[in-house]
Motif scaffolding. Structure first.
Motif, PDB file in Angstrom:
ATOM      1  N   CYS A 454       0.469  -8.490   1.849  1.00 22.55           N
ATOM      2  CA  CYS A 454       1.471  -8.595   1.737  1.00 22.55           C
ATOM      3  C   CYS A 454       2.243  -7.228   2.282  1.00 22.55           C
ATOM      4  CB  CYS A 454       1.823  -7.746   0.251  1.00 22.55           C
ATOM      5  SG  CYS A 454       3.132  -7.454  -0.497  1.00 22.55           S
ATOM      6  N   HIS A 456       4.913  -5.033   1.499  1.00 20.68           N
ATOM      7  CA  HIS A 456       5.332  -4.369   0.275  1.00 20.68           C
ATOM      8  C   HIS A 456       4.312  -3.314   1.052  1.00 20.68           C
ATOM      9  CE1 HIS A 456       5.397  -1.859  -3.198  1.00 20.68           C
ATOM     10  NE2 HIS A 456       6.209  -1.545  -2.203  1.00 20.68           N
ATOM     11  N   LEU A 457       2.972  -3.278   0.892  1.00 23.90           N
ATOM     12  CA  LEU A 457       2.586  -2.094   0.879  1.00 23.90           C
ATOM     13  C   LEU A 457       0.616  -2.931   1.410  1.00 23.90           C
ATOM     14  CD1 LEU A 457       2.833   0.605  -1.762  1.00 23.90           C
ATOM     15  CD2 LEU A 457       3.791   0.919   0.439  1.00 23.90           C
ATOM     16  N   LYS A 458       0.227  -4.165   1.622  1.00 28.75           N
ATOM     17  CA  LYS A 458      -0.338  -4.393   2.214  1.00 28.75           C
ATOM     18  C   LYS A 458      -1.563  -5.296   1.234  1.00 28.75           C
ATOM     19  CE  LYS A 458       1.108  -4.390   6.705  1.00 28.75           C
ATOM     20  NZ  LYS A 458       2.760  -5.394   6.370  1.00 28.75           N
ATOM     21  N   CYS A 459      -1.611  -5.150   0.254  1.00 28.02           N
ATOM     22  CA  CYS A 459      -2.023  -5.427  -0.106  1.00 28.02           C
ATOM     23  C   CYS A 459      -2.873  -7.197  -0.060  1.00 28.02           C
ATOM     24  CB  CYS A 459      -1.975  -5.708  -1.583  1.00 28.02           C
ATOM     25  SG  CYS A 459      -2.007  -3.895  -2.938  1.00 28.02           S
ATOM     26  N   CYS A 472       1.246 -11.437  -4.522  1.00 27.02           N
ATOM     27  CA  CYS A 472       0.985  -9.939  -4.444  1.00 27.02           C
ATOM     28  C   CYS A 472       0.002  -9.352  -5.971  1.00 27.02           C
ATOM     29  CB  CYS A 472       2.001  -9.521  -3.819  1.00 27.02           C
ATOM     30  SG  CYS A 472       0.654  -7.354  -3.885  1.00 27.02           S
ATOM     31  N   CYS A 474      -0.802  -6.427  -6.841  1.00 25.73           N
ATOM     32  CA  CYS A 474      -0.525  -4.608  -6.730  1.00 25.73           C
ATOM     33  C   CYS A 474       0.453  -4.947  -7.722  1.00 25.73           C
ATOM     34  CB  CYS A 474      -0.544  -4.922  -5.084  1.00 25.73           C
ATOM     35  SG  CYS A 474      -2.302  -4.178  -4.613  1.00 25.73           S
ATOM     36  N   HIS A 475       2.127  -5.142  -6.940  1.00 28.54           N
ATOM     37  CA  HIS A 475       3.415  -4.585  -7.570  1.00 28.54           C
ATOM     38  C   HIS A 475       3.822  -5.994  -7.766  1.00 28.54           C
ATOM     39  CE1 HIS A 475       1.650  -1.385  -4.475  1.00 28.54           C
ATOM     40  NE2 HIS A 475       1.383  -1.166  -5.984  1.00 28.54           N
ATOM     41  N   GLY A 476       3.325  -7.047  -7.419  1.00 32.26           N
ATOM     42  CA  GLY A 476       4.516  -8.261  -7.760  1.00 32.26           C
ATOM     43  C   GLY A 476       5.462  -9.297  -6.778  1.00 32.26           C
ATOM     44  N   SER A 477       5.014  -9.192  -5.759  1.00 33.17           N
ATOM     45  CA  SER A 477       5.563  -9.666  -5.129  1.00 33.17           C
ATOM     46  C   SER A 477       5.732 -11.040  -4.987  1.00 33.17           C
ATOM     47  CB  SER A 477       5.945  -9.191  -3.634  1.00 33.17           C
ATOM     48  OG  SER A 477       6.254  -7.481  -3.332  1.00 33.17           O
ATOM     49  N   PRO A 489       9.245  -6.296  -5.444  1.00 33.50           N
ATOM     50  CA  PRO A 489       9.613  -5.153  -4.399  1.00 33.50           C
ATOM     51  C   PRO A 489       9.595  -5.260  -2.572  1.00 33.50           C
ATOM     52  CG  PRO A 489       7.543  -4.330  -5.259  1.00 33.50           C
ATOM     53  CD  PRO A 489       7.737  -6.036  -5.406  1.00 33.50           C
TER      54      PRO A 489
HETATM   55 FE1  FES Z   1       2.500  -6.090  -2.537  1.00 33.25          FE
HETATM   56 FE2  FES Z   1       3.012  -3.508  -3.227  1.00 33.25          FE
HETATM   57  S1  FES Z   1       1.786  -4.079  -2.031  1.00 33.25           S
HETATM   58  S2  FES Z   1       4.100  -5.766  -3.781  1.00 33.25           S
END
Ligand code: FES
Length: 498
Positions: A454, A456-459, A472, A474-477, A489
């Motif tokens: 991702c 956003h923060l690499k999940c 994703c 983690c936070h739903g991207s 996000p």
């Molecule tokens: Fe994917 Fe935050 S790491 S939405």
């Protein structure tokens, strides 16, 4: 994917892309019901502002809502009373009840044709073992002084019900017609709403914010983040106190049958029902089957909703189906107010926990009052900077654990595999020469490869075979098969090759 409101999006709108540098008092980022409702309150108070939306006004979360305007938010009042006490919960209930009335007043004042109707909302259980939970909620509502609730043993829908609470005088509407009408009223006068204008970054300089879109700058004293998920991570850290949940909706033509009321059950899987009229036909919206975004394979999420439609009305015609992401705060109370303790003039409204049609109005009033330096009696309840770890330890652990799995653990579970072994119409992350790659093979065997992390923060992403997207956990991207962002996000595309 089209919602039942989709056809209303493009009618009579005159919004353009931002085409000049602008200096203003307030810049609202996000053109859904929340951003537009805040814009409307600022407009009524003669405050100078601009609104920037990265896509088309009202084309995302608002368009995908089932559009109930209600203080019936599932079983929440006993939970909030236990966590935060009676006064807090009373204010939460009152703020949401006032929002129903406020929205109706706006519709009346502006003469908006948006199919607003008052109707009752029901929370019910289908399990004998959960009857006491419903009864306790009813007792709590009575203690809070709610006069418009009634305890029932049956509901007027042909599905099993063991116990229910009726909330009287709730409402529903067409969210796109409402939001676009407000946007047009504002824009006709001030020409200050811009769409297809993506914010790249926000910087602070000499007590002002400089907002950079790809071509032009907005200089402003106040910023309001009214995007679905805040587009700024630091110093708000909303990604640590919120996750996203996906729910599924079908719109069903049930002919001339009458359907009254709005319904939601307590247990899993969720069933949510409400109706609307189109060309003298009754359209039933059946929603539910929620899952944490990115959590599981979502292949048959619609089929049980369709089965329920045929059970209720054997001659049902399925018109359209769609899904939507909602931001869930750790304590189920939205975050409305200052973005962080360190950004005095930046505000946020997010974490509506599926009830954004109603709480968008609460947000509009709180944020406008804060900008005007006026006291708002509900500000402390929704305070965005609250973080009561001890009261929400279970939820915080859940978010942290999921993030840990996707950020670290799952990356080591991927196996070395040959691309040829992946069947057509399948998406999967495999290891090729020691490197993780996300592969999607379409029906004809054409291969689409992405870097499966991702932006956003690499999940590590998961493949959603229902929508053919990379989601994703983690936070739903969410990203399409070419790596383009379709849900925040995340704001940056991920690497894509063929
Ligand atoms: Fe994917 Fe935050 S790491 S939405």
């Amino acid at each position: 994917m089209k919602s039942i409101w989709d056809n209303d999006i493009n009618q009579n709108n005159k919004f353009s892309i931002l085409n000049d540098n602008i200096s203003t008092d307030v810049c609202i980022i996000g053109g859904g019901i929340t951003g537009i409702s805040i814009a409307y309150e600022l407009f009524k108070n003669n405050i100078d502002f601009v609104l920037l939306e990265k896509d088309k006004i009202c084309s995302k979360t608002t368009n995908f809502s089932s559009a109930k305007i209600t203080s019936q938010h599932g079983i929440i009042y006993s939970e909030l009373t236990n966590k935060y006490g009676e006064e807090f919960t009373k204010y939460y209930l009152e703020a949401n009840n006032n929002a129903i009335f406020n929205i109706q007043k706006i519709i009346e004042r502006e003469n908006i044709q948006c199919d607003f109707k008052y109707e009752d909302a029901y929370i019910f259980t289908q399990n004998v073992s959960d009857v006491n939970i419903i009864k306790d909620e009813y007792k709590t509502l009575n203690k809070l002084g709610s006069k418009d609730v009634e305890l029932l043993e049956n509901i007027d829908v042909n599905i099993n019900c063991c116990q229910a609470i009726k909330f009287k005088n709730q409402a529903s509407f067409n969210p796109v017609k409402y939001t676009l009408s407000l946007a047009n009223i504002i824009h006709n006068k001030n020409k200050n709403i811009f769409e297809n204008t993506c914010v790249q970054n926000i910087k602070e300089k000499d007590g002002k914010y400089i907002i950079n879109t790809s071509n032009y700058l907005v200089t402003t004293k106040y910023v309001v983040l009214a995007t679905h998920f805040p587009i700024k991570d630091i110093p708000g850290f909303y990604f640590l106190k919120m996750y996203q949940n996906t729910s599924y909706i079908i719109a069903v033509d049930i002919g001339t049958n009458e359907f009254n009321g709005m319904y939601i059950n307590y247990e899993d899987p969720t069933i949510s029902l409400r109706s609307l009229k189109q060309n003298n036909k009754t359209i039933l919206l059946i929603g539910g089957n929620n899952n944490k975004t990115g959590d599981i394979d979502t292949i048959d999420k619609y089929s049980s909703l369709e089965k329920l439609a045929y059970k209720l009305y054997p001659n049902s015609k399925i018109l359209c189906r769609w899904n939507t992401q909602d931001c869930i705060s750790i304590d189920k109370v939205p975050y409305i107010g200052r973005f962080s303790k360190y950004t005095r003039n930046m505000f946020v409204a997010t974490g509506f926990n599926k009830w954004g049609m109603t709480t968008s109005n609460v947000a509009a009033n709180i944020i406008t009052d804060m900008i005007l330096n006026k006291q708002n009696k509900y500000e402390w309840v929704f305070k965005a900077t609250r973080y009561k770890l001890s009261k929400n330890i279970k939820e915080v652990y859940y978010i942290a654990n999921q993030t840990m799995q996707s950020m670290i653990v799952n990356k080591f579970k991927i196996k070395e595999e040959n691309i040829d072994t992946i069947p057509n119409n399948t998406g999967k992350i495999i290891k090729v020469n020691g490197k993780n790659i996300g592969i999607y093979k379409n029906e004809d065997g054409k291969i689409y490869k992405i870097n499966p992390y991702c932006s956003h923060l690499k999940c590590l992403l998961t493949f959603n075979s229902l929508d053919k997207t990379w989601d994703c956990p983690c936070h739903g991207s969410r990203f399409d098969i070419y790596g383009n962002v379709i849900n925040s996000p995340a704001s940056k595309k991920i690497e894509y090759t063929t």
